[in-house]
Design an enzyme around this catalytic site. Sequence first.
Site, mmCIF file in Angstrom:
data_model
loop_
_atom_site.group_PDB
_atom_site.id
_atom_site.type_symbol
_atom_site.label_atom_id
_atom_site.label_comp_id
_atom_site.label_asym_id
_atom_site.label_seq_id
_atom_site.Cartn_x
_atom_site.Cartn_y
_atom_site.Cartn_z
ATOM 1 N N TYR A 1 54.273 10.557 30.616
ATOM 2 C CA TYR A 1 54.139 11.605 29.590
ATOM 3 C C TYR A 1 53.386 11.068 28.368
ATOM 4 C CZ TYR A 1 55.786 15.336 26.406
ATOM 5 O OH TYR A 1 55.880 16.379 25.508
ATOM 6 N N GLY B 1 51.008 28.025 29.303
ATOM 7 C CA GLY B 1 52.436 27.672 29.259
ATOM 8 C C GLY B 1 53.177 28.561 28.282
ATOM 9 N N ALA C 1 51.335 8.546 28.213
ATOM 10 C CA ALA C 1 49.925 8.289 28.549
ATOM 11 C C ALA C 1 49.144 9.606 28.585
ATOM 12 C CB ALA C 1 49.829 7.576 29.898
ATOM 13 N N LYS D 1 49.793 12.316 26.888
ATOM 14 C CA LYS D 1 49.648 12.864 25.533
ATOM 15 C C LYS D 1 48.692 12.007 24.698
ATOM 16 C CE LYS D 1 52.380 16.449 26.035
ATOM 17 N NZ LYS D 1 51.841 17.814 25.992
HETATM 18 P P1 NAP Z 1 58.870 24.265 28.214
HETATM 19 O O1 NAP Z 1 59.945 25.020 27.528
HETATM 20 O O2 NAP Z 1 59.187 23.430 29.409
HETATM 21 O O3 NAP Z 1 57.683 25.298 28.563
HETATM 22 C C1 NAP Z 1 56.511 24.849 29.216
HETATM 23 C C2 NAP Z 1 55.870 26.023 29.942
HETATM 24 O O4 NAP Z 1 54.716 25.521 30.645
HETATM 25 C C3 NAP Z 1 56.806 26.631 30.994
HETATM 26 O O5 NAP Z 1 56.751 28.039 30.957
HETATM 27 C C4 NAP Z 1 56.212 26.088 32.290
HETATM 28 O O6 NAP Z 1 56.452 26.916 33.424
HETATM 29 C C5 NAP Z 1 54.756 26.031 31.970
HETATM 30 N N1 NAP Z 1 54.020 25.201 32.926
HETATM 31 C C6 NAP Z 1 54.491 24.105 33.582
HETATM 32 N N2 NAP Z 1 53.543 23.647 34.408
HETATM 33 C C7 NAP Z 1 52.466 24.461 34.278
HETATM 34 C C8 NAP Z 1 51.179 24.491 34.882
HETATM 35 N N3 NAP Z 1 50.815 23.591 35.813
HETATM 36 N N4 NAP Z 1 50.315 25.461 34.522
HETATM 37 C C9 NAP Z 1 50.670 26.399 33.602
HETATM 38 N N5 NAP Z 1 51.876 26.422 33.007
HETATM 39 C C10 NAP Z 1 52.763 25.454 33.338
HETATM 40 O O7 NAP Z 1 58.162 23.244 27.195
HETATM 41 P P2 NAP Z 1 58.061 23.252 25.584
HETATM 42 O O8 NAP Z 1 59.133 22.400 25.071
HETATM 43 O O9 NAP Z 1 57.860 24.617 25.089
HETATM 44 O O10 NAP Z 1 56.713 22.409 25.418
HETATM 45 C C11 NAP Z 1 55.437 23.008 25.271
HETATM 46 C C12 NAP Z 1 54.409 21.910 24.998
HETATM 47 O O11 NAP Z 1 54.813 21.166 23.854
HETATM 48 C C13 NAP Z 1 54.279 20.910 26.134
HETATM 49 O O12 NAP Z 1 52.944 20.500 26.246
HETATM 50 C C14 NAP Z 1 55.146 19.751 25.670
HETATM 51 O O13 NAP Z 1 54.752 18.540 26.245
HETATM 52 C C15 NAP Z 1 54.863 19.790 24.180
HETATM 53 N N6 NAP Z 1 55.889 19.121 23.388
HETATM 54 C C16 NAP Z 1 57.181 19.555 23.374
HETATM 55 C C17 NAP Z 1 58.119 18.886 22.590
HETATM 56 C C18 NAP Z 1 59.558 19.308 22.513
HETATM 57 O O14 NAP Z 1 60.332 18.622 21.853
HETATM 58 N N7 NAP Z 1 59.958 20.398 23.156
HETATM 59 C C19 NAP Z 1 57.726 17.768 21.830
HETATM 60 C C20 NAP Z 1 56.414 17.359 21.877
HETATM 61 C C21 NAP Z 1 55.492 18.046 22.650
HETATM 62 P P3 NAP Z 1 57.770 26.649 34.334
HETATM 63 O O15 NAP Z 1 58.907 27.113 33.488
HETATM 64 O O16 NAP Z 1 57.581 27.500 35.541
HETATM 65 O O17 NAP Z 1 57.778 25.179 34.611
#
Ligand code: NAP
Length: 247
Positions: A155, A13, A157, A159
């Site tokens: 989500y 990701g 569940a 995490k």
């Molecule tokens: P993001 O900006 O949505 O980036 C996630 C990336 O993962 C995107 O490039 C997405 O591609 C890719 N992805 C989606 N489905 C995938 C798959 N099946 N296989 C491989 N890659 C895939 O998210 P983020 O905010 O950076 O979050 C990153 C991580 O941190 C996630 O696990 C999220 O749950 C966790 N997190 C985030 C926050 C927050 O506040 N942002 C808080 C707690 C935890 P596409 O763009 O093509 O979908």
Amino acid sequence: MINLTGQIAIVTGAARGIGAAIAFKLARAGCDLVISDIDAPGASAIAEKIKEMGQDAIAMQADVSTWSQAELLLKESVAKFAKVDILVNNAGITRDNLLMRMSDAEWDSVMAVNLKGTFNCIKAAARTMMKQRRGKIINIASVVGVIGNAGQANYAASKAGIIGLTKSVAKEFGARNIQVNAIAPGYIQTDMTKDLPDSAKEAFLTIIPLQRAGQTEDVANAVLFLVSPLSDYITGQVLHVDGGMVM
Ligand code: NAP
């Protein structure tokens, strides 16, 4: 200054958001990178930027929810770099809805990417890391997996599952000198959170003692610590990067 020169890291990701920040942070510390994402052009763009920084990098399109793609990701990474020192399971999605309205598809897709995807990549990397008798695995969970969140049963569940998975695998892999830890970010400014209603963003700020949203860099800094030798005696832990939201 943490020096990881010569180490090979895979970040899933990593085409944007937290994953891209982690990749840049590890590259600046001297790692060569496998930039993996379902978004191939996005992954290639990040890999190119890392090469401009002077580190080696390849982009690999992989949907982590599919075992064969996770397996291929690891196979091609080892074919290119001959080893894997670091795996960061960062790929994640949200499909929010209240439980009574949540469809099977919303439940299944979030569990498939977030939880099964983490399982798939750990399993695919395990053989190489076990042979090497070293490795660092970081799983990106969420504070929501600890405290729950209305509208995010799927989500939360997934995490919470990542936290249980992290602790179990840490117990299984400890004898092979493989440390497995999770990071639980709070409210971090990325594309994933940019469309939250203003009321939700303001509500978050009232429960964050440090009184600001987190930046991707805040999560990347924690990853850097947990993949460095500074954390060699730390495994099975969940490090909250949330400005004190959950304590
Ligand atoms: P993001 O900006 O949505 O980036 C996630 C990336 O993962 C995107 O490039 C997405 O591609 C890719 N992805 C989606 N489905 C995938 C798959 N099946 N296989 C491989 N890659 C895939 O998210 P983020 O905010 O950076 O979050 C990153 C991580 O941190 C996630 O696990 C999220 O749950 C966790 N997190 C985030 C926050 C927050 O506040 N942002 C808080 C707690 C935890 P596409 O763009 O093509 O979908």
